[in-house]
Design an enzyme around this catalytic site. Structure first.
Site, PDB file in Angstrom:
ATOM      1  N   ASP A  91     -55.150 -10.708  91.479  1.00 44.71           N
ATOM      2  CA  ASP A  91     -55.633 -11.768  90.597  1.00 44.71           C
ATOM      3  C   ASP A  91     -56.968 -12.278  91.124  1.00 44.71           C
ATOM      4  O   ASP A  91     -57.532 -11.727  92.088  1.00 44.71           O
ATOM      5  CB  ASP A  91     -54.608 -12.912  90.508  1.00 44.71           C
ATOM      6  CG  ASP A  91     -54.580 -13.560  89.122  1.00 44.71           C
ATOM      7  OD1 ASP A  91     -55.666 -13.892  88.605  1.00 44.71           O
ATOM      8  OD2 ASP A  91     -53.494 -13.724  88.548  1.00 44.71           O
ATOM      9  N   GLY A 124     -59.926  -9.162  92.161  1.00 41.13           N
ATOM     10  CA  GLY A 124     -60.778  -8.327  91.330  1.00 41.13           C
ATOM     11  C   GLY A 124     -60.622  -8.639  89.857  1.00 41.13           C
ATOM     12  O   GLY A 124     -59.892  -9.551  89.463  1.00 41.13           O
ATOM     13  N   ASP A 125     -61.318  -7.854  89.050  1.00 41.55           N
ATOM     14  CA  ASP A 125     -61.315  -7.979  87.595  1.00 41.55           C
ATOM     15  C   ASP A 125     -60.482  -6.837  87.034  1.00 41.55           C
ATOM     16  O   ASP A 125     -60.855  -5.669  87.147  1.00 41.55           O
ATOM     17  CB  ASP A 125     -62.742  -7.901  87.081  1.00 41.55           C
ATOM     18  CG  ASP A 125     -62.852  -7.908  85.562  1.00 41.55           C
ATOM     19  OD1 ASP A 125     -61.808  -8.031  84.880  1.00 41.55           O
ATOM     20  OD2 ASP A 125     -63.981  -7.774  85.052  1.00 41.55           O
ATOM     21  N   PHE A 126     -59.350  -7.135  86.406  1.00 42.17           N
ATOM     22  CA  PHE A 126     -58.480  -6.039  85.969  1.00 42.17           C
ATOM     23  C   PHE A 126     -59.041  -5.251  84.785  1.00 42.17           C
ATOM     24  O   PHE A 126     -58.517  -4.213  84.426  1.00 42.17           O
ATOM     25  CB  PHE A 126     -57.049  -6.487  85.711  1.00 42.17           C
ATOM     26  CG  PHE A 126     -56.829  -7.647  84.767  1.00 42.17           C
ATOM     27  CD1 PHE A 126     -57.455  -7.721  83.534  1.00 42.17           C
ATOM     28  CD2 PHE A 126     -55.937  -8.656  85.108  1.00 42.17           C
ATOM     29  CE1 PHE A 126     -57.219  -8.766  82.662  1.00 42.17           C
ATOM     30  CE2 PHE A 126     -55.682  -9.720  84.234  1.00 42.17           C
ATOM     31  CZ  PHE A 126     -56.322  -9.768  83.011  1.00 42.17           C
ATOM     32  N   HIS A 147     -50.770 -10.505  75.952  1.00 42.47           N
ATOM     33  CA  HIS A 147     -50.810 -11.372  74.767  1.00 42.47           C
ATOM     34  C   HIS A 147     -52.035 -12.292  74.759  1.00 42.47           C
ATOM     35  O   HIS A 147     -52.311 -12.941  73.751  1.00 42.47           O
ATOM     36  CB  HIS A 147     -49.508 -12.162  74.614  1.00 42.47           C
ATOM     37  CG  HIS A 147     -49.302 -13.263  75.601  1.00 42.47           C
ATOM     38  ND1 HIS A 147     -48.221 -14.106  75.548  1.00 42.47           N
ATOM     39  CD2 HIS A 147     -50.017 -13.680  76.682  1.00 42.47           C
ATOM     40  CE1 HIS A 147     -48.272 -14.988  76.521  1.00 42.47           C
ATOM     41  NE2 HIS A 147     -49.359 -14.744  77.222  1.00 42.47           N
TER      42      HIS A 147
END
Length: 343
Positions: free
Chosen positions: A210, A234-236, A253
């Site tokens: 996250d 990090g950036d998923f 969602h």
């Protein structure tokens, strides 16, 4: 103000009108619930009934107006007023205590925070313009706003953790996991689900993935999980840590289809051979029956760009990312485990 069934079509039209008027006042219940949660009324009822005057003194509030709030909440079973005008906690209301097992207080504060409340009052904009109301009101997209407003971000992450506390055990039990290997909790917040998984499966290693400010509040450091977990930032949408099982709980969602496909593509690239992706989300059932996902879907519409999805819609997303829907596993919660494997 108690919930009532819609009148039959044969009923006098005036009864239908009265029903709709009553429904339009329904927002006052969560408003009262928030007021009680903010001032901590339930904490002061842990040891027995008290009068509104006693509660007002303990909470620093106005006794007459506090009574009016409690009276409405008593109609919905959160509190109970006795013949002497004193209020006590019910079994449901006990969960509003800060220190209650699976306390709902943080979740209530999140769901009724102005960052959620104000956009839902502007649903007509979403319907007319096909866009979220959040950015119009706050000047930034949802997660960008949270990135610069530490207090609101804390309300959100603590509220999500509180919502998850009652879910994580049953969901972990429903997940089909290998005896050994690495489980990556993608966008896993404070790590409640990953902790429940590691507690149930002592042979597994976990990675909580996250943003740095979110991971600062993680709860993985327990004696039972020592040496079996790590955190990664990090950036998923750019990359995901490699693992045998990747979990995404209440993540997809939040996003549009195109973003979900990008995320799933990153997950597919990170999967070990034979690995699985477990999307833990609500699956909207067909028909007219009530389901929490149908309500939460409107909150997502107002605040974010995503939505709740049906099984067929999940299958379409998986196919677009080079995956296939393996199965949908219901849980005792409102969420299901939607399992995907490489196509």
């Amino acid at each position: 103000m108690s919930p009532e069934a819609a009148p039959d079509e044969a009923v006098d039209p005036c009864a239908s009108s009265a029903f709709l008027v009553n429904e339009s006042l329904g927002y006052l219940f969560p408003a009262a619930l928030r007021a009680a949660a903010v001032v901590g009324v339930a904490d002061h009822l842990a040891h027995g009934p008290r009068s509104p005057a006693e509660l007002a003194e303990a909470t620093g509030t106005d006794p007459r107006n506090l009574y009016r709030v409690l009276r409405l909440l008593a109609t919905r079973g959160v509190f109970e007023e006795d013949a002497g005008g004193r209020f006590r906690l019910t079994a449901a209301g006990d969960a509003l205590r800060t220190d209650a097992p699976c306390s709902a207080r943080s979740a209530v504060l999140m769901n009724t925070d102005r960052s959620m409340w104000l956009p839902t009052a502007d649903l007509s904009r979403c319907v007319s313009e096909g866009t979220s109301a959040f950015e119009h009101l706050f000047g930034l997209p949802f997660f960008d706003y949270f990135g610069q407003d530490e207090d609101t971000a804390d309300v959100f992450h603590c509220g999500m953790a509180a919502m998850s506390d009652a879910e994580n055990g049953p969901i972990a039990a429903a997940c089909d996991l290998p005896p050994t290997g690495t489980v990556v909790d993608v966008g896993g917040g404070h790590g409640g689900l990953l902790l429940a998984v590691l507690d149930r499966h002592p042979g597994l290693h976990g990675v909580l993935y996250d943003q740095p400010h979110v991971l600062a509040g993680h709860r993985l450091d327990t004696p039972g999980t020592a040496g079996r977990w790590a955190t990664e930032t990090g950036d998923f949408f750019a990359a995901v840590p490699k693992g045998d099982v990747l979990m995404l709980k209440r993540i997809m969602h939040d996003w549009e289809d195109e973003q979900c496909v990008t995320l799933l593509d990153r997950c597919r690239a990170a999967l070990a051979p034979g690995g699985r992706i477990l999307v833990v989300d609500a699956v909207i059932p067909p028909g007219n029956a009530p389901h929490q996902a149908k309500a939460l879907d409107l909150l997502l519409m107002a605040c974010l760009v995503g939505r709740e999805r049906t099984e067929a819609e999940f299958a379409t997303l998986f196919e677009s990312a080079g995956l296939k829907l393996a199965r949908v596993v219901p849980t005792p919660t409102v969420l299901s485990v939607v399992e995907a494997v490489a196509a």
